[in-house]
Design a protein around this motif. Structure first.
Motif, PDB file in Angstrom:
ATOM      1  N   SER A 119       9.101  36.467 -14.086  1.00  0.00           N
ATOM      2  CA  SER A 119       8.567  36.358 -12.738  1.00  0.00           C
ATOM      3  C   SER A 119       7.417  35.344 -12.735  1.00  0.00           C
ATOM      4  N   HIS A 131      17.373  34.462  -7.864  1.00  0.00           N
ATOM      5  CA  HIS A 131      16.458  35.586  -8.046  1.00  0.00           C
ATOM      6  C   HIS A 131      15.627  35.818  -6.785  1.00  0.00           C
ATOM      7  N   CYS A 146      12.026  37.831  -2.800  1.00  0.00           N
ATOM      8  CA  CYS A 146      11.261  38.549  -3.828  1.00  0.00           C
ATOM      9  C   CYS A 146       9.969  37.779  -4.086  1.00  0.00           C
ATOM     10  N   TYR A 154       2.714  39.694 -14.111  1.00  0.00           N
ATOM     11  CA  TYR A 154       3.911  38.989 -14.548  1.00  0.00           C
ATOM     12  C   TYR A 154       3.659  38.418 -15.940  1.00  0.00           C
ATOM     13  N   TYR A 221       9.522  36.842  -7.972  1.00  0.00           N
ATOM     14  CA  TYR A 221       9.765  37.718  -9.118  1.00  0.00           C
ATOM     15  C   TYR A 221      11.250  38.045  -9.247  1.00  0.00           C
ATOM     16  N   GLU A 301       9.523  45.408  -7.800  1.00  0.00           N
ATOM     17  CA  GLU A 301       8.966  44.486  -8.795  1.00  0.00           C
ATOM     18  C   GLU A 301       8.627  45.302 -10.051  1.00  0.00           C
ATOM     19  N   ASP A 303       8.797  44.915 -14.636  1.00  0.00           N
ATOM     20  CA  ASP A 303       9.176  44.201 -15.864  1.00  0.00           C
ATOM     21  C   ASP A 303       8.837  45.117 -17.038  1.00  0.00           C
TER      22      ASP A 303
END
Length: 590
Positions: A119, A131, A146, A154, A221, A301, A303
């Motif tokens: 992201s 994305h 996004c 990120y 992201y 969002e 990760d």
């Protein structure tokens, strides 16, 4: 003769009184036929079985990957294969995260997936448009971009930047992972080779935040998407063939089958399987493919690379158990996570990601409740580390409660809705409540803690009254070797009151017994004084006043020994009470 006869009479009186049947009981002792020492062993064995499941599941998937079971080493094209395998195991909260940012797994009756990629890309980057445009409004299903919000986390590569602009999600710069052996001072070539082979290498990146002063439309992201699943655990949008995402047991034969929809109202069916693009999910020979977002009904969002479970494994480079923590709407549990590796062109073992299984404590609590709630034995488990949070109890009392986020002293309203934020707060052992037996369990916990968990049985009472319930308890430790997971197990069972060795306040016997003992001591003391002061008289000399005085002294101690029986019998007083009488008796007759 009168002296000796009187003393013998007093001695006989003391002995008789000491064994009178109306003496009131106050001592607590364990009855072997009631206290089941096998309970402790059984609970420890079941804990080992319960917590052995996540370890076994991770080992199976690790070895399957190691021996080539995943053609792409569990990267995005292997998503469906991993999900088929993960769905077949007993764990309902199982997932993996990789160094390219991808993640997939199951959350009870839901599944989720995040494409590989980093992201923080510019929203005008045409190579990342697939994305940027793959998010949705979670209530209506309307497409939306996004976009990172100011302050969102990120991943940013350190040093050398990827040639693909972050599409793959992999940072090119490698360095030794933390806690690796230093091979620079090894002279032997064989030892050096062995050392270098054991070393693990990690990709270098940092977790950064989107600037607070930059408009949120400047950075995008890669979305994390929740997916509907069918009875085979695969992503699906087939009407009336979807497992109800709110169902706690996807394997139940009575599970409700529904249509995959957006939002809580369930009005708009999900139709996202036709979305196509150059996604990582595509196979090697496909530049574009569909079904990446099949059944995707919500996007977020997220990760894995900046989540605590992932960061800890990367730091320690070994399998770990997380400390117990509240799961979202799922009670309390722990995470078992293991590292996986990929060999690069230089033969180095490069950290590739983490296999993880979340284990809920509901199985442990259910085992305790099913086996001990309606019996005379109670069992509770809590963390060894302060403040000793509860893991589970056979009383079924809550191990966590919801409180208002803005005021953790106020319980969360049952019908709060989403507009009232609440936070789960774990229950400390000292605060355990909700069942009539809980005060006994708390007392047992405090007593074992104060005495540093002795192996012998400890007695437990709630108050000093003659009618107070009495219990015995024993503690044991359960721990996973090589980890920080360490719990205490305490078993509590009913005890019995002795009828021979204690006198407590409020009983009918205490006044006459104390009167007899005091009178006996006074008479003996008077005799002893008379023997000593008249020791030079002829009659006393012939009576051998030394031995007679020793006999009278022993009789005085016999009377005094009755006073040691006053009050509650403690573990330290048990032997004192037993031996005081016998020692005095020996002194008198020796």
């Amino acid at each position: 003769r009168i002296v000796v006869a009187s003393l013998c009479l007093l001695l006989n009186t003391v002995i008789t009184v000491d064994f009178l049947p109306f003496r009131t009981a106050a001592s607590i002792f364990a009855q072997a036929q009631e206290f089941n020492y096998e309970v402790e062993k059984r609970v420890i064995e079941r804990l080992s079985e319960f917590l052995g499941d996540p370890v076994a599941v991770n080992d199976i998937i690790f070895n399957f990957r190691k021996h080539g079971g995943f053609p792409h080493q569990m990267e995005a094209p292997d998503r469906d294969l991993y999900l088929k395998m993960a769905y077949s195991v007993s764990q309902k909260l199982i997932y993996y995260g990789l160094e390219d940012g991808s993640i997939s797994g199951y959350y009870l009756s839901n599944s989720y997936y995040r494409e590989p990629g980093s992201s923080g890309y510019p929203i005008d980057d045409a190579t990342r448009s697939h994305h940027l445009n793959s998010c949705i409004d979670n209530e209506t299903g309307e497409p939306k971009q996004c976009k990172l919000q100011p302050g969102d986390d990120y991943v940013s590569c350190d040093g050398e930047q990827p040639d693909d602009g972050g599409i793959s999600g992999l940072c090119p710069r490698l360095a030794l992972c933390p806690k690796q052996r230093d091979c620079s001072n090894i002279a032997s070539s064989d030892d050096l080779t062995e050392c270098q082979t054991s070393q693990k290498w990690c990709r270098q990146y940092s977790i950064v935040q989107a600037p607070e002063d930059v408009d949120d439309t400047q950075m995008g992201y890669v979305p994390f998407t929740n997916h509907c699943i069918d009875k085979q655990g695969q992503f699906s949008e087939t009407p009336n063939a979807i497992i109800d995402p709110s169902s706690p047991d996807r394997d139940s034969p009575d599970v409700n089958m529904v249509t995959c929809t957006y939002g809580d109202l369930g009005q708009v069916p999900v139709q996202r399987g036709s979305i196509s693009g150059p996604f990582g999910y595509c196979s090697d020979d496909s530049e574009s493919c569909e079904n990446t977002f099949l059944g995707g009904y919500a996007s977020f969002e997220y990760d894995p690379r900046y989540r605590p479970w992932y960061i800890q494994v990367k730091e320690y480079q070994k399998s770990i158990w997380s400390p117990p923590y509240p799961f979202f709407n799922l009670g309390i549990g722990v995470t078992y996570a293991s590292p996986i590796y990929t060999e690069d062109e230089a033969g180095r073992q490069v950290f590739a990601g983490v296999l993880a299984v979340d284990y809920q404590f509901e199985n442990i609590v259910q085992f305790l409740v099913d086996n001990y709630q309606n019996t005379t034995t109670s069992v509770f488990i809590y963390e060894d580390a302060s403040p000793h949070y509860v893991i589970g109890s056979s009383t079924g009392s809550q191990v966590a409660r919801n409180f208002l986020t803005e005021d953790l002293t106020q319980p969360c309203p049952v019908d709060r809705g989403e507009e009232v934020p609440c936070t789960p707060v774990r229950t400390k052992m000292a605060d355990l409540s909700g069942d009539p037996m809980d005060p006994v369990l708390v007392e047992a916990y405090q007593k074992h803690l104060a005495q540093d968990y002795p192996r012998e049985v400890l007695s437990v009472t709630i108050d000093d009254s003659a009618n107070s319930g009495v219990f015995v308890s024993q503690s044991a430790v359960y721990e996973q070797v090589g980890t920080e997971l360490k719990w205490r197990v305490i078993v509590v069972a009913p005890g019995a009151r002795s009828k021979n060795d204690a006198i407590i306040r409020g009983t009918d016997a205490i006044i006459p017994l104390c009167t007899i003992a005091a009178t006996g001591f006074v008479v003996c003391a008077a005799f002893l004084f008379a023997l000593f002061t008249k020791r030079k008289q002829k009659a006393i000399i012939f009576a051998d006043w030394r031995f007679t005085s020793a006999f009278v002294f022993g009789c005085a101690l016999l009377n005094l020994s009755s006073f040691t029986l006053l009050g509650e019998n403690t573990d330290s007083m048990c032997l004192v009470r037993m031996w005081t009488f016998h020692l005095s008796f020996v002194i008198a007759l020796a």
